[in-house]
Enzyme design. Sequence first.
Site, PDB file in Angstrom:
ATOM      1  CG  ASN A   1      -7.887  -1.968  -5.240  1.00 44.70           C
ATOM      2  OD1 ASN A   1      -7.041  -2.840  -5.018  1.00 44.70           O
ATOM      3  ND2 ASN A   1      -8.085  -0.965  -4.382  1.00 44.70           N
TER       4      ASN A   1
ATOM      5  CB  SER B   1      -7.907  -3.352   2.771  1.00 46.35           C
ATOM      6  OG  SER B   1      -7.592  -2.149   3.447  1.00 46.35           O
TER       7      SER B   1
ATOM      8  NE  ARG C   1      -1.540   6.697   1.285  1.00 44.66           N
ATOM      9  CZ  ARG C   1      -1.683   5.787   2.228  1.00 44.66           C
ATOM     10  NH1 ARG C   1      -1.476   6.110   3.492  1.00 44.66           N
ATOM     11  NH2 ARG C   1      -2.018   4.541   1.927  1.00 44.66           N
TER      12      ARG C   1
ATOM     13  CG  ASP D   1      -2.084   0.948   1.095  1.00 41.64           C
ATOM     14  OD1 ASP D   1      -2.349   1.409  -0.029  1.00 41.64           O
ATOM     15  OD2 ASP D   1      -2.726   1.247   2.121  1.00 41.64           O
TER      16      ASP D   1
END
Length: 244
Positions: free
Chosen positions: A71, A199, A27, A23
């Site tokens: 997703n 998740s 970002r 993950d």
Amino acid sequence: MKNDLFYDIDLQKVPEHIAIIMDGNGRWAKSRFLPRTAGHKAGVETIRTVLRECKKLNVKYVTLYAFSTENWKRPQLEVDTLMGLLAAYLKNEVKTLHKENVKLTVIGDIEKLPSQCIKELEYAIELTKDNTGCNLNLALNYGGRLDIKNALVDIVKDVKEGKISIEEIDEDTITNHLSTKCIPNPDLVIRTSGEQRLSNFLLWEVAYAEFYFTNLHWPDFDEKELQKAIYTYQNRDRRFGGIK
Ligand code: IPE
Ligand code: IPE
Ligand code: MG
């Protein structure tokens, strides 16, 4: 080998199965003013690095969470990029994986992936099926709840057809109907990027897994970090409900 180690890892006790929630690609890119897709590209490089290290340390099973059933909610362009990267990764890597005796397997509903991905996956799975080295297991369009739902449907069918009675259903029945039936439960689950949640990953299988969370985004994760995760794991006390 001992000299290559950043941490004092016991090479006789590396986890048999490491499952990774890769993950933080988005970002990582954002912090560099790059498009999210650049983060996914950088993430593929980390996959190469981590698999090389797993092989060196003799980790027998590696499961990578690459695309969840949730997703699909992402913008089409990002989904397309991820699928394109998957197809390209398989095309470029399959020969090397095969040469390194890696066996590729998949969990998740791959029928919903683009046909190019399915083609590359089927080829790679078939080519490497008899390999006896590391097992690289890719979670693609995978969801733990979907997998349990599918197992339930199959078990109900077996009951209806008289193959099994309700009284005979036990935990192993469920385990043996999941897409992970051929691989042991993960010993260690790693999640990058600072999020501390599953998740929808391997919900049934992680009942007694150890968890390792790091704030590093996936493209910044590397062999040293993997060793740190394994070292941390080796210093945990796994009691499985008993006492030591
Ligand atoms: C992980 O990185 C890759 C996939 C989920 C496919 P993200 O794309 O989730 O990156 P963040 O979490 O948005 O930073
Ligand atoms: C989990 O990451 C899925 C994968 C790594 C493939 P997400 O980025 O999709 O998870 P959430 O949305 O933060 O829970
Ligand atoms: Mg994410």
